[in-house]
Write a protein that holds these residues in place. Structure first.
Motif, PDB file in Angstrom:
ATOM      1  N   ILE A  29       0.864  -1.190   0.000  1.00 30.71           N
ATOM      2  CA  ILE A  29       0.000   0.000   0.000  1.00 30.71           C
ATOM      3  C   ILE A  29       0.896   1.233   0.000  1.00 30.71           C
ATOM      4  N   LEU A  30       0.760   2.054  -1.025  1.00 32.26           N
ATOM      5  CA  LEU A  30       1.615   3.241  -1.153  1.00 32.26           C
ATOM      6  C   LEU A  30       0.801   4.523  -0.975  1.00 32.26           C
ATOM      7  N   THR A  31       1.273   5.364  -0.080  1.00 35.81           N
ATOM      8  CA  THR A  31       0.548   6.578   0.279  1.00 35.81           C
ATOM      9  C   THR A  31       1.460   7.794   0.346  1.00 35.81           C
ATOM     10  N   PRO A  32       1.299   8.727  -0.594  1.00 38.52           N
ATOM     11  CA  PRO A  32       1.965  10.012  -0.412  1.00 38.52           C
ATOM     12  C   PRO A  32       1.185  10.756   0.674  1.00 38.52           C
ATOM     13  N   MET A  33       1.866  11.360   1.624  1.00 40.63           N
ATOM     14  CA  MET A  33       1.148  11.906   2.787  1.00 40.63           C
ATOM     15  C   MET A  33       1.663  13.294   3.154  1.00 40.63           C
ATOM     16  N   SER A  34       0.832  14.306   2.893  1.00 42.03           N
ATOM     17  CA  SER A  34       1.221  15.642   3.353  1.00 42.03           C
ATOM     18  C   SER A  34       0.534  15.962   4.672  1.00 42.03           C
ATOM     19  N   ARG A  35      -0.558  15.235   4.926  1.00 43.09           N
ATOM     20  CA  ARG A  35      -1.240  15.381   6.209  1.00 43.09           C
ATOM     21  C   ARG A  35      -1.665  14.021   6.718  1.00 43.09           C
ATOM     22  N   PHE A  36      -1.591  13.831   8.019  1.00 45.71           N
ATOM     23  CA  PHE A  36      -2.018  12.567   8.608  1.00 45.71           C
ATOM     24  C   PHE A  36      -3.474  12.692   9.001  1.00 45.71           C
ATOM     25  N   THR A  37      -4.298  11.794   8.512  1.00 49.48           N
ATOM     26  CA  THR A  37      -5.719  11.770   8.860  1.00 49.48           C
ATOM     27  C   THR A  37      -5.961  10.509   9.678  1.00 49.48           C
ATOM     28  N   PRO A  38      -6.328  10.661  10.971  1.00 47.29           N
ATOM     29  CA  PRO A  38      -6.496   9.476  11.811  1.00 47.29           C
ATOM     30  C   PRO A  38      -7.434   8.425  11.203  1.00 47.29           C
ATOM     31  N   GLN A  39      -8.499   8.919  10.515  1.00 49.73           N
ATOM     32  CA  GLN A  39      -9.462   7.975   9.933  1.00 49.73           C
ATOM     33  C   GLN A  39      -8.846   7.137   8.808  1.00 49.73           C
ATOM     34  N   TYR A  40      -7.854   7.675   8.151  1.00 48.16           N
ATOM     35  CA  TYR A  40      -7.145   6.894   7.136  1.00 48.16           C
ATOM     36  C   TYR A  40      -6.463   5.709   7.810  1.00 48.16           C
ATOM     37  N   TRP A  41      -5.781   6.016   8.912  1.00 48.52           N
ATOM     38  CA  TRP A  41      -5.049   4.968   9.629  1.00 48.52           C
ATOM     39  C   TRP A  41      -6.022   3.925  10.194  1.00 48.52           C
ATOM     40  N   ASP A  42      -7.092   4.404  10.831  1.00 48.97           N
ATOM     41  CA  ASP A  42      -8.082   3.472  11.405  1.00 48.97           C
ATOM     42  C   ASP A  42      -8.645   2.576  10.307  1.00 48.97           C
ATOM     43  N   ASN A  43      -8.877   3.179   9.148  1.00 53.25           N
ATOM     44  CA  ASN A  43      -9.445   2.416   8.035  1.00 53.25           C
ATOM     45  C   ASN A  43      -8.496   1.317   7.548  1.00 53.25           C
ATOM     46  N   ILE A  44      -7.222   1.630   7.371  1.00 49.43           N
ATOM     47  CA  ILE A  44      -6.329   0.557   6.885  1.00 49.43           C
ATOM     48  C   ILE A  44      -6.118  -0.505   7.966  1.00 49.43           C
ATOM     49  N   GLN A  45      -6.158  -0.067   9.227  1.00 49.22           N
ATOM     50  CA  GLN A  45      -6.019  -1.052  10.314  1.00 49.22           C
ATOM     51  C   GLN A  45      -7.162  -2.078  10.277  1.00 49.22           C
ATOM     52  N   LYS A  46      -8.319  -1.645   9.753  1.00 49.15           N
ATOM     53  CA  LYS A  46      -9.497  -2.535   9.711  1.00 49.15           C
ATOM     54  C   LYS A  46      -9.577  -3.369   8.446  1.00 49.15           C
ATOM     55  N   LEU A  47      -8.659  -3.188   7.505  1.00 45.89           N
ATOM     56  CA  LEU A  47      -8.716  -3.980   6.275  1.00 45.89           C
ATOM     57  C   LEU A  47      -8.591  -5.464   6.626  1.00 45.89           C
ATOM     58  N   THR A  48      -9.431  -6.267   6.005  1.00 42.37           N
ATOM     59  CA  THR A  48      -9.491  -7.677   6.390  1.00 42.37           C
ATOM     60  C   THR A  48      -8.493  -8.555   5.647  1.00 42.37           C
ATOM     61  N   TYR A  49      -7.785  -8.009   4.682  1.00 41.74           N
ATOM     62  CA  TYR A  49      -6.715  -8.785   4.023  1.00 41.74           C
ATOM     63  C   TYR A  49      -5.678  -9.103   5.094  1.00 41.74           C
ATOM     64  N   GLU A  50      -5.065 -10.276   4.998  1.00 42.29           N
ATOM     65  CA  GLU A  50      -4.060 -10.705   5.982  1.00 42.29           C
ATOM     66  C   GLU A  50      -2.936  -9.655   6.086  1.00 42.29           C
ATOM     67  N   HIS A  51      -2.781  -9.069   7.263  1.00 42.55           N
ATOM     68  CA  HIS A  51      -1.839  -7.955   7.371  1.00 42.55           C
ATOM     69  C   HIS A  51      -0.377  -8.357   7.191  1.00 42.55           C
ATOM     70  N   SER A  52      -0.064  -9.625   7.483  1.00 45.86           N
ATOM     71  CA  SER A  52       1.335 -10.036   7.290  1.00 45.86           C
ATOM     72  C   SER A  52       1.694 -10.125   5.808  1.00 45.86           C
ATOM     73  N   LEU A  53       0.671 -10.006   4.939  1.00 45.77           N
ATOM     74  CA  LEU A  53       0.933  -9.982   3.495  1.00 45.77           C
ATOM     75  C   LEU A  53       0.954  -8.540   2.963  1.00 45.77           C
ATOM     76  N   ILE A  54       0.727  -7.599   3.873  1.00 44.95           N
ATOM     77  CA  ILE A  54       0.666  -6.184   3.463  1.00 44.95           C
ATOM     78  C   ILE A  54       1.925  -5.447   3.923  1.00 44.95           C
ATOM     79  N   SER A  55       2.525  -4.693   3.025  1.00 38.12           N
ATOM     80  CA  SER A  55       3.570  -3.747   3.415  1.00 38.12           C
ATOM     81  C   SER A  55       3.033  -2.348   3.170  1.00 38.12           C
TER      82      SER A  55
END
Ligand code: GDP
Ligand code: MN
Length: 301
Positions: A29-55
């Motif tokens: 998952i590639l993210t250019p980030m000029s601002r941190f949005t907490p909801q972005y982080w919460d959302n990716i944390q909830k992704l159901t794809y196996e996280h050990s397969l995600i970088s």
């Protein structure tokens, strides 16, 4: 040479399929980030794809905005780790060595006269991020902007299930409708489009170094925009072919990038950044798709 210092990877055996999760395909998952949005982080944390397969890979501008975003991103990572909820294979955080715009206020960054400069800087940032983080084991790359605050939890499975070289979700925005005072949704990203006669005509009349940008009345392309094809009652898996994509939430087979499709920071067929990328993927022989009924949501500033 130290022992075990040579690694072999047979890229023919790197699978990129509709059955990504069952086949344990790795996603970056590639993210250019000029601002941190907490909801972005919460959302990716909830992704159901196996996280050990995600970088995860981030690139932040080297300005004040970048300093602040970096601090918040690092805090979010630290908190997740402390709660034993940090399971990604790898996280890479880059600091840009190229320029970025100073003012990121919505009205400033969307002004027509700054588009070429802004989009060209964004292209350089995306390329740096891509070329420094892609691994020999990467099957898929999900471009996800830092202000995409809500997606279905099955985003990765859903997008990969189409098994397309490039496929873009439809980026909408939640807002409160003033007339009804009810929560509502509206289209946000107009960079997912189908080329039009008018768009080609405008491009044909431009000097070599000039670009066409979508979504500006000053440059009416009459391109069919995926944002307007959303049908609330339609099948979420309806596909449409596209010629331009935005960067909000786009799934790309890593091989498309490996073959050389990147984000032109210079006019390529009068297109730059993500729209130029779609054109480059197409010139390499890949098809580009969008999912008009598959919504993800952009932060409302
Ligand atoms: P918009 O949604 O089209 O207005 O574009 P944004 O300003 O949201 O930019 C798209 C993505 O790039 C978002 O994730 C931003 O956080 C990020 N971004 C914007 N400007 C910069 C920049 O100068 N450098 C980096 N690294 N990221 C940026
Ligand atoms: Mn944005």
């Amino acid at each position: 040479l130290p022992k075990n210092h040579i690694s072999h990877y047979d890229l023919n055996k790197l699978s990129t399929s509709a059955d990504s999760l069952a086949k344990k395909e790795e996603v970056l998952i590639l993210t250019p980030m000029s601002r941190f949005t907490p909801q972005y982080w919460d959302n990716i944390q909830k992704l159901t794809y196996e996280h050990s397969l995600i970088s995860l890979g981030f690139i932040l501008p080297r300005n004040k905005d970048g300093d602040v975003a970096l601090k918040h991103l690092e805090e979010a990572i630290k908190d997740a780790k402390a709660a034993n909820q940090l399971k990604y294979k790898k996280i890479t955080i880059l600091r840009q060595d190229t320029n970025s715009l100073n003012s990121q206020l919505e009205k400033d960054r969307h002004a027509l006269n700054v588009q070429k400069e802004r989009r060209s800087m964004m292209a350089l940032a995306r390329n740096s991020l891509l070329f420094t983080t892609i691994a020999p084991t990467t099957s898929w790359i999900l471009w996800l902007d830092a202000d995409i605050v809500e997606t279905p939890a099955g985003l990765i499975q859903d997008l990969t299930s189409h098994n397309k070289p490039v496929i873009s979700a439809n980026v909408y925005q939640r807002y409160e409708d003033e007339s009804t005072q009810q929560p509502s949704i509206r289209p946000y990203d107009f960079n997912n489009w189908v080329e039009s006669e008018e768009g080609l005509k405008i491009a044909a009349g431009l000097a070599d170094d000039e670009i066409v940008v979508e979504g500006y009345a000053e440059m009416a392309t009459y391109r069919p925009l995926m944002a307007h094809f959303y049908d609330a009652k339609g099948d979420v898996h309806t596909e449409m072919q596209l010629d331009g994509v935005g960067g909000g939430a786009v799934m790309v087979k890593a091989d498309v990038h490996r073959d050389g499709a990147m984000f032109p920071s210079f006019p390529f067929y009068h297109l730059i950044e993500t729209e130029g990328f779609a054109k480059m993927a197409k010139r390499l022989g890949y098809e580009v798709f969008g999912l008009p009924n598959y919504l993800v949501y952009h932060f409302n500033e």
